[in-house]
Structures are given as structure tokens and as C-alpha cells.
Motif scaffolding. Sequence first.
Motif, PDB file in Angstrom:
ATOM      1  N   GLY A 271       0.784  -1.234   0.000  1.00  0.00           N
ATOM      2  CA  GLY A 271       0.000   0.000   0.000  1.00  0.00           C
ATOM      3  C   GLY A 271       0.809   1.274   0.000  1.00  0.00           C
ATOM      4  N   CYS A 272       2.110   1.208  -0.334  1.00  0.00           N
ATOM      5  CA  CYS A 272       2.887   2.444  -0.461  1.00  0.00           C
ATOM      6  C   CYS A 272       2.333   3.274  -1.615  1.00  0.00           C
ATOM      7  CB  CYS A 272       4.357   2.144  -0.706  1.00  0.00           C
ATOM      8  SG  CYS A 272       5.226   1.495   0.734  1.00  0.00           S
ATOM      9  N   LEU A 273       2.385   4.579  -1.443  1.00  0.00           N
ATOM     10  CA  LEU A 273       1.699   5.486  -2.356  1.00  0.00           C
ATOM     11  C   LEU A 273       2.135   5.295  -3.809  1.00  0.00           C
ATOM     12  CD1 LEU A 273       0.958   9.122  -1.331  1.00  0.00           C
ATOM     13  CD2 LEU A 273       1.441   8.570  -3.692  1.00  0.00           C
ATOM     14  N   GLN A 274       3.441   5.236  -4.052  1.00  0.00           N
ATOM     15  CA  GLN A 274       3.901   5.106  -5.438  1.00  0.00           C
ATOM     16  C   GLN A 274       3.567   3.743  -6.025  1.00  0.00           C
ATOM     17  OE1 GLN A 274       7.504   7.092  -7.022  1.00  0.00           O
ATOM     18  NE2 GLN A 274       8.330   5.024  -7.207  1.00  0.00           N
ATOM     19  N   ALA A 275       3.719   2.690  -5.245  1.00  0.00           N
ATOM     20  CA  ALA A 275       3.384   1.359  -5.744  1.00  0.00           C
ATOM     21  C   ALA A 275       1.917   1.279  -6.136  1.00  0.00           C
ATOM     22  CB  ALA A 275       3.707   0.305  -4.687  1.00  0.00           C
ATOM     23  N   GLU A 276       1.058   1.964  -5.389  1.00  0.00           N
ATOM     24  CA  GLU A 276      -0.376   1.909  -5.658  1.00  0.00           C
ATOM     25  C   GLU A 276      -0.775   2.769  -6.845  1.00  0.00           C
ATOM     26  OE1 GLU A 276      -3.986   0.244  -5.018  1.00  0.00           O
ATOM     27  OE2 GLU A 276      -2.203  -0.152  -3.802  1.00  0.00           O
ATOM     28  N   LEU A 277      -0.144   3.940  -7.013  1.00  0.00           N
ATOM     29  CA  LEU A 277      -0.613   4.921  -7.994  1.00  0.00           C
ATOM     30  C   LEU A 277       0.220   4.979  -9.275  1.00  0.00           C
ATOM     31  CD1 LEU A 277      -1.456   7.942  -5.659  1.00  0.00           C
ATOM     32  CD2 LEU A 277      -2.993   6.183  -6.539  1.00  0.00           C
ATOM     33  N   SER A 278       1.351   4.327  -9.310  1.00  0.00           N
ATOM     34  CA  SER A 278       2.233   4.405 -10.474  1.00  0.00           C
ATOM     35  C   SER A 278       1.520   4.009 -11.752  1.00  0.00           C
ATOM     36  CB  SER A 278       3.440   3.496 -10.263  1.00  0.00           C
ATOM     37  OG  SER A 278       4.212   3.407 -11.444  1.00  0.00           O
ATOM     38  N   GLU A 279       1.891   4.653 -12.834  1.00  0.00           N
ATOM     39  CA  GLU A 279       1.331   4.297 -14.139  1.00  0.00           C
ATOM     40  C   GLU A 279       1.661   2.850 -14.505  1.00  0.00           C
ATOM     41  OE1 GLU A 279       2.717   7.324 -16.809  1.00  0.00           O
ATOM     42  OE2 GLU A 279       1.161   8.744 -16.205  1.00  0.00           O
ATOM     43  N   ARG A 280       2.756   2.334 -14.002  1.00  0.00           N
ATOM     44  CA  ARG A 280       3.076   0.927 -14.240  1.00  0.00           C
ATOM     45  C   ARG A 280       2.004   0.022 -13.630  1.00  0.00           C
ATOM     46  NH1 ARG A 280       9.575  -0.144 -13.662  1.00  0.00           N
ATOM     47  NH2 ARG A 280      10.215   1.171 -15.425  1.00  0.00           N
ATOM     48  N   THR A 281       1.537   0.384 -12.440  1.00  0.00           N
ATOM     49  CA  THR A 281       0.476  -0.393 -11.803  1.00  0.00           C
ATOM     50  C   THR A 281      -0.817  -0.286 -12.597  1.00  0.00           C
ATOM     51  OG1 THR A 281       1.468  -0.048  -9.618  1.00  0.00           O
ATOM     52  CG2 THR A 281      -0.861  -0.667  -9.682  1.00  0.00           C
ATOM     53  N   LEU A 282      -1.145   0.927 -13.046  1.00  0.00           N
ATOM     54  CA  LEU A 282      -2.349   1.114 -13.868  1.00  0.00           C
ATOM     55  C   LEU A 282      -2.287   0.250 -15.113  1.00  0.00           C
ATOM     56  CD1 LEU A 282      -4.962   2.682 -14.655  1.00  0.00           C
ATOM     57  CD2 LEU A 282      -3.450   4.351 -15.760  1.00  0.00           C
ATOM     58  N   CYS A 283      -1.153   0.246 -15.785  1.00  0.00           N
ATOM     59  CA  CYS A 283      -1.035  -0.514 -17.032  1.00  0.00           C
ATOM     60  C   CYS A 283      -1.099  -2.010 -16.793  1.00  0.00           C
ATOM     61  CB  CYS A 283       0.268  -0.146 -17.735  1.00  0.00           C
ATOM     62  SG  CYS A 283       0.291   1.531 -18.382  1.00  0.00           S
ATOM     63  N   ARG A 284      -0.497  -2.473 -15.704  1.00  0.00           N
ATOM     64  CA  ARG A 284      -0.581  -3.900 -15.404  1.00  0.00           C
ATOM     65  C   ARG A 284      -2.024  -4.315 -15.115  1.00  0.00           C
ATOM     66  NH1 ARG A 284       0.538  -4.579 -10.302  1.00  0.00           N
ATOM     67  NH2 ARG A 284      -1.553  -5.421  -9.993  1.00  0.00           N
ATOM     68  N   ARG A 285      -2.732  -3.496 -14.349  1.00  0.00           N
ATOM     69  CA  ARG A 285      -4.130  -3.807 -14.057  1.00  0.00           C
ATOM     70  C   ARG A 285      -4.978  -3.776 -15.321  1.00  0.00           C
ATOM     71  NH1 ARG A 285      -4.766  -0.088  -8.540  1.00  0.00           N
ATOM     72  NH2 ARG A 285      -3.742  -1.583  -7.118  1.00  0.00           N
ATOM     73  N   ALA A 286      -4.682  -2.834 -16.204  1.00  0.00           N
ATOM     74  CA  ALA A 286      -5.427  -2.760 -17.466  1.00  0.00           C
ATOM     75  C   ALA A 286      -5.161  -3.994 -18.317  1.00  0.00           C
ATOM     76  CB  ALA A 286      -5.044  -1.489 -18.222  1.00  0.00           C
ATOM     77  N   ARG A 287      -3.925  -4.422 -18.351  1.00  0.00           N
ATOM     78  CA  ARG A 287      -3.590  -5.623 -19.133  1.00  0.00           C
ATOM     79  C   ARG A 287      -4.293  -6.844 -18.553  1.00  0.00           C
ATOM     80  NH1 ARG A 287       1.335  -4.858 -18.905  1.00  0.00           N
ATOM     81  NH2 ARG A 287       1.874  -6.214 -17.159  1.00  0.00           N
ATOM     82  N   GLU A 288      -4.291  -6.977 -17.238  1.00  0.00           N
ATOM     83  CA  GLU A 288      -4.953  -8.113 -16.596  1.00  0.00           C
ATOM     84  C   GLU A 288      -6.455  -8.102 -16.816  1.00  0.00           C
ATOM     85  OE1 GLU A 288      -1.758  -8.538 -12.862  1.00  0.00           O
ATOM     86  OE2 GLU A 288      -3.746  -7.643 -12.553  1.00  0.00           O
ATOM     87  N   ALA A 289      -7.027  -6.898 -16.973  1.00  0.00           N
ATOM     88  CA  ALA A 289      -8.478  -6.775 -17.190  1.00  0.00           C
ATOM     89  C   ALA A 289      -8.854  -6.848 -18.662  1.00  0.00           C
ATOM     90  CB  ALA A 289      -8.974  -5.463 -16.598  1.00  0.00           C
ATOM     91  N   GLY A 290      -7.861  -7.021 -19.540  1.00  0.00           N
ATOM     92  CA  GLY A 290      -8.152  -7.147 -20.966  1.00  0.00           C
ATOM     93  C   GLY A 290      -8.276  -5.828 -21.697  1.00  0.00           C
ATOM     94  N   VAL A 291      -7.824  -4.759 -21.093  1.00  0.00           N
ATOM     95  CA  VAL A 291      -7.854  -3.452 -21.755  1.00  0.00           C
ATOM     96  C   VAL A 291      -6.527  -3.238 -22.480  1.00  0.00           C
ATOM     97  CG1 VAL A 291      -8.037  -0.958 -21.417  1.00  0.00           C
ATOM     98  CG2 VAL A 291      -9.377  -2.521 -19.985  1.00  0.00           C
ATOM     99  N   ALA A 292      -6.586  -2.901 -23.767  1.00  0.00           N
ATOM    100  CA  ALA A 292      -5.385  -2.596 -24.554  1.00  0.00           C
ATOM    101  C   ALA A 292      -4.362  -3.718 -24.438  1.00  0.00           C
ATOM    102  CB  ALA A 292      -4.779  -1.267 -24.117  1.00  0.00           C
ATOM    103  N   GLU A 293      -4.786  -4.922 -24.804  1.00  0.00           N
ATOM    104  CA  GLU A 293      -3.905  -6.082 -24.690  1.00  0.00           C
ATOM    105  C   GLU A 293      -2.643  -5.865 -25.521  1.00  0.00           C
ATOM    106  OE1 GLU A 293      -5.815  -9.718 -25.540  1.00  0.00           O
ATOM    107  OE2 GLU A 293      -7.432  -9.433 -24.087  1.00  0.00           O
ATOM    108  N   GLY A 294      -1.530  -6.225 -24.922  1.00  0.00           N
ATOM    109  CA  GLY A 294      -0.257  -6.092 -25.611  1.00  0.00           C
ATOM    110  C   GLY A 294       0.308  -4.685 -25.593  1.00  0.00           C
TER     111      GLY A 294
END
Length: 403
Positions: A271-294
Motif C-alpha cells: 500500500g505504499c503510495l507510489q506502488a499503488e498509484l504508479s502508471e506501471r500499476t495502472l497498465c498492469r491492471r489494465a492488461r490483466e483486465a483485458g484493456v489494450a492487450e499487448g
Amino acid sequence: MARSATAAPPSFLPRAADSDRRRTSASFVLRAVLEHGPVARSTISRLTGLSPASVTDHCARLAGMGLVREAAVPQRSKGVGRPHVPVDLDDARFVVGGVHVAVPYTTVALLDLRGRVVAERRLVHEGTAPEQPERVLARAAEHLGSLLAETGRTPLGVGVATGGWVDRDSGTIVEHPLLGWQDVPVRDLVEAATGLDVHVDGHARALVNGERLFGRARGSRSVLHLFVGNMVDAAFATHDAVHYGPRSQAGAIAHLPLRGGTERCDCGRTGCLQAELSERTLCRRAREAGVAEGEGVNPMHVLGAAAAGDPVAVRLLVERARMVGRAAGLLLDVLNPETVVVTEMGVVHREDCLAALRETVGADRAASVLPTSFPESVLAVAGGSVALDVLFRDPLGASPGAN
């Protein structure tokens, strides 16, 4: 009583004080012209508290340097006598270079004296591993030279901004964990490559200064800036002064705990602020959810999917904005600034994200929370604002012909 042979001459301190006063007064005059120009000299005198003679002298000197000019249309006085000839910034001659080093690319730009982007390029970093800093900065310097040649403008200096721990005084990136850079002498490298004066700072602090000079935070007595990208940083300014702390470490908020956070951080906590909010985290979650695959490494694809109506992309962005709101609320509780400026992709480009952020902050403080004033050029403005802040604080020391 005999005077000590080692005592300083009686005029030494007054001369130093006079020099400081001249520089401070010149700064007041140039800021007044920036904020109110075209403006009559008498109005500058009233705004700054300087005598009419002092304002006239400073305007003449700043005009001689090419920083201000007389406006084309005189202002007619209400009484008899000659019309007032207002002064304004001369924004057609000089520029500053702006360099912002992000994780995937470096932004190189030229800005005029009003903080407007004149030219801009994005230099994508090569390979999957972080590039060596010497190579990245050499490419940036090369492209700055190319932009200057294309525009024909005269450079006053270069500002370099990035995330992580940046020591302004030494001009060094002390640590940028995502780039893998440590103790990089940025100022020395870029000065050697360009032959120009170079100033270096963290991007959150740079954007506080940009907002104070050119944005919506102008006139605010205290400003908090929250930058949320791959790196997450903050900066705080009161009465026109940014707080730096020892070795410019103020604003390091990456490991603050964020309520409701679930991401495991490299430090071992959750739950550290950067780990939670980083664009890398957003992109990983999007990939896992099937958004913008690849295409999960680019957060703009998530924003594009949301714009196209993808409900999962919308949900991810709004949820992230709410978490940014929690981070902003935490900083608001500690610092209580008059104005909060947030640079975060969703908040900048989507009304639903801005609304979610403000709702989380709370109705009593929502109006004080604003998105960045530079939505289309925030990284270019970050770099340029480092140099422009130096110019407006000390135009006599930062300008050609001042000495």
C-alpha cells in the motif's frame, strides 16, 4: 579607538546589501510586468512599493537586456500631459531550454518568457533496460541545439527536471530508482554539451514554480503540487518559496502508506503510495483486465480505451483518481495549503476523474483542488520552469549583459 586592521571597509556591507536590493527589486519589476503587462510604470510602482524613479531605472535596464519592451499603444492618462507608455515582456527574442527525463522517454522543448512552449520533441528511450544517463542527456542536448537552430531564438539557459531525488544545489540526480540512475551530475553533463547555464530540479517542485508564474496558482499564498506518473512526488511552496529540505529531499512521498492500498512495494510493505498509484500499476491492471492487450506499458492506451467507451478502462481511471484523492487528502491534512494542483493523467483529461478526486478530498476542500494548468505540455513546462524560475527570481544574474 584604533580601527582593527582586519576589519572590513565600512562600505562593504552596504554595497552587498545594495546589490541584493537591486536584484530583488528587478525581480519584483519583471514579475509585475509578467502578471500585469502591458502595464504603466506608475502601476508597477504602486504594485511593488518601489519608487517611480527606481521602477523607471529597472525598466530601462531590463529593456536594455531585451527582457521587456515598450508596448505599441500608449495608455491615455486621465489627466493632462503625456500618455503613459506601458511596458510588456519582450517574448519574441529569448527562450529557455526545457528537458524532462521520464521513464519511457525524454521531452526536449523551448519555452518563451511567458512559459509557452515554442517547440517540443519526445525522444523515446531505446531498448527495454534503462539507458545510460550520459547517452540520454547527450541526445537531449543535441536536440536542444537542433530546436534552437530551427527557431533562431537566443537561449538564456536550460532547465532539467525529473522525478526521484534531485539535489538542486549540486545539479545532481541523487537517485531515480525506476531509471536506475544514481549520483548523475546532470548540470555538469548538460552544460558541457550545450555551453549554456543549466539548472536542475525535481519535476514536482518545477511545476509548483510553473504554476506560480504562469498558471492557476498565481497569487496563492501556499501551493501543494502532487505529481502522479510512473514516479509519485509532491512539492510545497509558501509565500513564493518552495520548501526543499536538506539536500532537496522534501517531497519524497513514494512510501507513504495509502489507506486501501493493495499493491506490494519493492520496500516489502503493502500500500505504499507510489506502488499503488504508479502508471506501471495502472497498465498492469489494465492488461490483466483485458484493456489494450499487448500495449500495457503505455497508459495513454488506457485513456484512449476509456474515451472510446470501454467501461473497464473508465473504472480503472476513476478508481485511481479516488486513490489520488486519498493521497491529496493526507497531504492537505498535514500542510493545509490554499491551493492544490494535481498532475495525473485521468484528472487532467477526464471530468469524471476530477470529480472523483474532489469527492474523495471532501466538499469543504474540493474547490481548492485543481488539475495542472498545462495539460498538453506539462513535462515540457516542468523542464522549462526550472530555468524560468531562476530568471524571474534574479533577472540581473540570469540574463545576458547583466554583469
